[in-house]
Design a protein around this motif. Structure first.
Motif, PDB file in Angstrom:
ATOM      1  N   VAL A  58     -32.824 -26.095   0.402  1.00 27.01           N
ATOM      2  CA  VAL A  58     -32.823 -25.485   2.003  1.00 27.01           C
ATOM      3  C   VAL A  58     -34.048 -23.944   1.499  1.00 27.01           C
ATOM      4  N   LEU A  59     -34.301 -24.277   0.092  1.00 24.90           N
ATOM      5  CA  LEU A  59     -35.689 -23.522   0.078  1.00 24.90           C
ATOM      6  C   LEU A  59     -37.697 -23.786  -0.054  1.00 24.90           C
ATOM      7  N   ALA A  60     -37.149 -25.260   0.083  1.00 22.55           N
ATOM      8  CA  ALA A  60     -38.205 -25.900   0.030  1.00 22.55           C
ATOM      9  C   ALA A  60     -38.661 -26.025   1.848  1.00 22.55           C
ATOM     10  N   ASP A  61     -37.290 -26.010   2.234  1.00 24.45           N
ATOM     11  CA  ASP A  61     -37.602 -25.280   3.924  1.00 24.45           C
ATOM     12  C   ASP A  61     -38.697 -24.388   3.972  1.00 24.45           C
ATOM     13  N   MET A  62     -37.948 -23.932   3.042  1.00 24.61           N
ATOM     14  CA  MET A  62     -38.146 -22.502   3.139  1.00 24.61           C
ATOM     15  C   MET A  62     -39.650 -22.001   2.988  1.00 24.61           C
ATOM     16  N   GLY A  63     -40.342 -22.849   2.017  1.00 24.57           N
ATOM     17  CA  GLY A  63     -41.865 -23.192   2.268  1.00 24.57           C
ATOM     18  C   GLY A  63     -42.092 -22.960   0.477  1.00 24.57           C
ATOM     19  N   VAL A  64     -40.941 -23.569  -0.393  1.00 22.55           N
ATOM     20  CA  VAL A  64     -40.762 -22.609  -2.107  1.00 22.55           C
ATOM     21  C   VAL A  64     -41.451 -24.985  -2.174  1.00 22.55           C
ATOM     22  N   THR A  65     -42.501 -24.434  -3.444  1.00 26.90           N
ATOM     23  CA  THR A  65     -43.194 -26.145  -3.428  1.00 26.90           C
ATOM     24  C   THR A  65     -42.984 -25.844  -4.884  1.00 26.90           C
ATOM     25  N   LYS A  66     -42.607 -24.719  -5.627  1.00 32.59           N
ATOM     26  CA  LYS A  66     -42.377 -25.675  -7.257  1.00 32.59           C
ATOM     27  C   LYS A  66     -41.035 -24.449  -7.712  1.00 32.59           C
ATOM     28  N   VAL A  67     -40.535 -25.585  -8.842  1.00 32.96           N
ATOM     29  CA  VAL A  67     -39.490 -25.303  -9.097  1.00 32.96           C
ATOM     30  C   VAL A  67     -39.575 -25.642 -10.741  1.00 32.96           C
ATOM     31  N   ARG A  68     -38.572 -24.072 -11.778  1.00 34.08           N
ATOM     32  CA  ARG A  68     -38.499 -24.110 -12.940  1.00 34.08           C
ATOM     33  C   ARG A  68     -37.459 -24.111 -13.499  1.00 34.08           C
ATOM     34  N   ASP A 297     -29.729  -6.200  -8.968  1.00 32.25           N
ATOM     35  CA  ASP A 297     -29.718  -6.407  -7.789  1.00 32.25           C
ATOM     36  C   ASP A 297     -29.025  -8.175  -7.687  1.00 32.25           C
ATOM     37  N   GLU A 298     -27.710  -8.556  -7.055  1.00 30.82           N
ATOM     38  CA  GLU A 298     -27.686  -9.885  -7.059  1.00 30.82           C
ATOM     39  C   GLU A 298     -27.143 -10.777  -6.247  1.00 30.82           C
ATOM     40  N   TRP A 299     -27.661 -12.045  -5.209  1.00 30.23           N
ATOM     41  CA  TRP A 299     -26.468 -12.072  -3.834  1.00 30.23           C
ATOM     42  C   TRP A 299     -25.697 -14.018  -4.139  1.00 30.23           C
ATOM     43  N   ASN A 300     -24.573 -13.638  -4.585  1.00 34.54           N
ATOM     44  CA  ASN A 300     -24.200 -15.357  -4.593  1.00 34.54           C
ATOM     45  C   ASN A 300     -24.443 -16.701  -3.898  1.00 34.54           C
ATOM     46  N   VAL A 301     -24.964 -17.456  -4.265  1.00 32.34           N
ATOM     47  CA  VAL A 301     -24.698 -18.383  -3.062  1.00 32.34           C
ATOM     48  C   VAL A 301     -23.698 -19.055  -3.090  1.00 32.34           C
ATOM     49  N   ARG A 302     -23.650 -19.406  -4.049  1.00 30.07           N
ATOM     50  CA  ARG A 302     -21.701 -20.713  -3.720  1.00 30.07           C
ATOM     51  C   ARG A 302     -21.887 -20.217  -3.146  1.00 30.07           C
ATOM     52  N   PRO A 303     -20.850 -19.081  -2.185  1.00 31.39           N
ATOM     53  CA  PRO A 303     -20.588 -19.721  -1.132  1.00 31.39           C
ATOM     54  C   PRO A 303     -21.213 -20.055   0.536  1.00 31.39           C
ATOM     55  N   TYR A 304     -21.816 -20.569   0.109  1.00 29.44           N
ATOM     56  CA  TYR A 304     -23.180 -20.384   1.406  1.00 29.44           C
ATOM     57  C   TYR A 304     -23.648 -22.039   1.012  1.00 29.44           C
ATOM     58  N   ILE A 305     -23.550 -22.348  -0.166  1.00 31.32           N
ATOM     59  CA  ILE A 305     -23.662 -24.131  -0.469  1.00 31.32           C
ATOM     60  C   ILE A 305     -23.698 -24.904   0.222  1.00 31.32           C
ATOM     61  N   GLY A 306     -24.228 -26.233   1.315  1.00 28.54           N
ATOM     62  CA  GLY A 306     -23.989 -26.602   2.338  1.00 28.54           C
ATOM     63  C   GLY A 306     -23.494 -25.817   3.733  1.00 28.54           C
ATOM     64  N   LYS A 307     -24.194 -24.711   3.949  1.00 26.40           N
ATOM     65  CA  LYS A 307     -24.372 -23.861   4.605  1.00 26.40           C
ATOM     66  C   LYS A 307     -26.401 -23.284   5.182  1.00 26.40           C
ATOM     67  N   ALA A 308     -27.175 -24.769   5.071  1.00 30.49           N
ATOM     68  CA  ALA A 308     -28.262 -23.725   5.693  1.00 30.49           C
ATOM     69  C   ALA A 308     -28.726 -22.697   5.708  1.00 30.49           C
ATOM     70  N   LEU A 310     -26.878 -20.189   7.039  1.00 28.04           N
ATOM     71  CA  LEU A 310     -26.212 -19.129   6.506  1.00 28.04           C
ATOM     72  C   LEU A 310     -27.754 -18.905   5.127  1.00 28.04           C
ATOM     73  N   LEU A 311     -27.373 -19.815   4.265  1.00 25.23           N
ATOM     74  CA  LEU A 311     -28.121 -19.547   2.619  1.00 25.23           C
ATOM     75  C   LEU A 311     -29.570 -19.066   2.977  1.00 25.23           C
ATOM     76  N   LYS A 312     -30.170 -19.845   4.411  1.00 20.55           N
ATOM     77  CA  LYS A 312     -31.288 -18.675   4.505  1.00 20.55           C
ATOM     78  C   LYS A 312     -31.810 -17.325   5.175  1.00 20.55           C
ATOM     79  N   GLN A 313     -30.579 -17.054   5.632  1.00 23.40           N
ATOM     80  CA  GLN A 313     -30.569 -16.013   5.547  1.00 23.40           C
ATOM     81  C   GLN A 313     -30.031 -14.761   4.345  1.00 23.40           C
ATOM     82  N   LEU A 314     -28.991 -15.535   3.708  1.00 24.10           N
ATOM     83  CA  LEU A 314     -29.393 -15.261   2.270  1.00 24.10           C
ATOM     84  C   LEU A 314     -30.419 -14.536   1.396  1.00 24.10           C
ATOM     85  N   PHE A 315     -31.080 -15.309   1.147  1.00 26.78           N
ATOM     86  CA  PHE A 315     -32.504 -15.511   0.185  1.00 26.78           C
ATOM     87  C   PHE A 315     -33.120 -14.472   1.060  1.00 26.78           C
TER      88      PHE A 315
END
Length: 354
Positions: A58-68, A297-308, A310-315
């Motif tokens: 999902v992040l790659a679809d939003m422009g992320v190119t590097k993961v650490r 400040d934190e936002w939990n991704v787990r409820p949105y995994i598999g819901k691309a 909604l996850l994009k909106q969360l980010f």
């Protein structure tokens, strides 16, 4: 990727880099990172490899190119090379890095490289065996040095060594670390000691700004030159890495001693805030987005995994709350912080130079 889905915050910073903690556990207990030696029994279950791969897609679809991949110590997760291979297969992901203490790396370097890992950051705060053991509460510097050699032999694009500089503890080794760049194609990165995990008084006793490192080069008779522009907006690279971009450089200002095989970088989050050029998000092992590592400040991704969608909106929503800059060390002037750092934040802060 549409402009509406680009990972931009309210200050216009575009985020194309994500750091993902794959575990909170560690096999060392460094003095500045885990001063209280908190127990690990109550730690939540980390994201699974399936969950991590889904989020990265999902992040790659939003422009992320590097993961650490970070920790804790990420190599405590079994078969980490399987996760690396899965992330390497994600369309749009160009670089995959690993931040490690090096204790388990030597035997895994080649398989990780072959799976798609492009670079490694290895923490090393002293070259002296007894001092290293004291700082890390039991670490073996020989194993870390072996890991550095194995990483160079494995063929990673970049091998970086991170040294947290602490006044009166290891600052007398700065020249020794600089000498490593003369012979080896390493990036030696000096990181300012940050006010984490200890009281303000203890931090101030060990803190020293990095400005004096260039002066030490001159006193040692080493001529040096800048390798990468100080202004990440230009992204111009000189010398070895003519294609090096600001995503790869991160917050470091790089220099090279003339004729050296490697280079050295200065990472100074306390004396020189680099927040307005920040391009990274962080995801904790338990699956929480942290737009700024120094804030809770934190936002939990787990409820949105598999819901691309909604996850994009969360980010995007999380980035709306990203501050313009952290408050280090300004916030320490007050008797208490309204946002005390959580334990997992303290552990990850030592890896800010990724």
């Amino acid at each position: 990727m549409s402009d509406a889905q680009a990972l931009a915050d309210s200050f216009g910073r575009i985020h194309n880099y994500v750091r993902i903690s794959v575990t909170d556990r560690c096999n060392l207990s460094c003095e500045y990172c885990r001063p209280d030696q908190a127990g690990a029994a109550s730690l939540p279950e980390p994201l699974t490899y399936d969950e991590i791969a889904s989020v990265v897609a999902v992040l790659a679809d939003m422009g992320v190119t590097k993961v650490r991949l970070t920790g804790g110590e990420p190599l405590l997760r079994p078969r980490l090379e399987e996760l690396v291979a899965r992330l390497h297969a994600v369309s749009g992901i160009e670089r995959i890095g690993l931040t490690t203490n090096g204790m388990l790396l030597a035997s895994k370097a080649r398989v990780l490289h072959d799976a798609g890992l492009t670079d490694v950051n290895i923490s090393l705060d002293s070259l002296q065996p007894e001092r290293f053991a004291k700082i890390t509460r039991g670490g073996d510097v020989g194993r870390v040095l072996h890991a550095i050699g194995s990483s160079l032999n494995a063929g990673f694009e970049r091998v970086k060594v991170n040294m947290v500089v602490m006044k009166g503890v290891n600052d007398d080794e700065i020249e020794s670390f600089l000498q490593l760049t003369l012979k080896y194609p390493l990036d030696i990165r000096f990181i300012e000691y940050m006010p984490i995990g200890r009281g303000t008084e203890g931090w101030q006793a060990g803190y020293m700004p990095l400005g004096g490192i260039l002066e030490r080069c001159s006193k040692a008779g080493w001529a040096y030159e800048p390798v990468c522009s100080d202004d990440p907006g230009h992204g111009a690279a000189l010398g070895r890495d003519v294609t090096m971009d600001t995503t790869d450089s991160g917050p470091a200002r790089y220099y090279r001693i003339k004729g050296a095989a490697g280079q050295f970088g200065l990472i100074d989050p306390v004396s020189k805030h680099f927040c307005m050029t920040c391009n990274r998000l962080r995801i904790t092992a338990s699956g929480h987005i942290k737009p700024c590592l120094y804030w809770n400040d934190e936002w939990n991704v787990r409820p949105y995994i598999g819901k691309a969608e909604l996850l994009k909106q969360l980010f995007l929503r999380s980035l709306e709350h990203k501050p313009g800059r952290h408050e280090m060390p300004d916030g320490l002037k007050e008797s208490g912080s309204s946002r005390p750092l959580q334990e997992n934040t303290v552990r990850q802060m030592s890896q800010i130079g990724g």
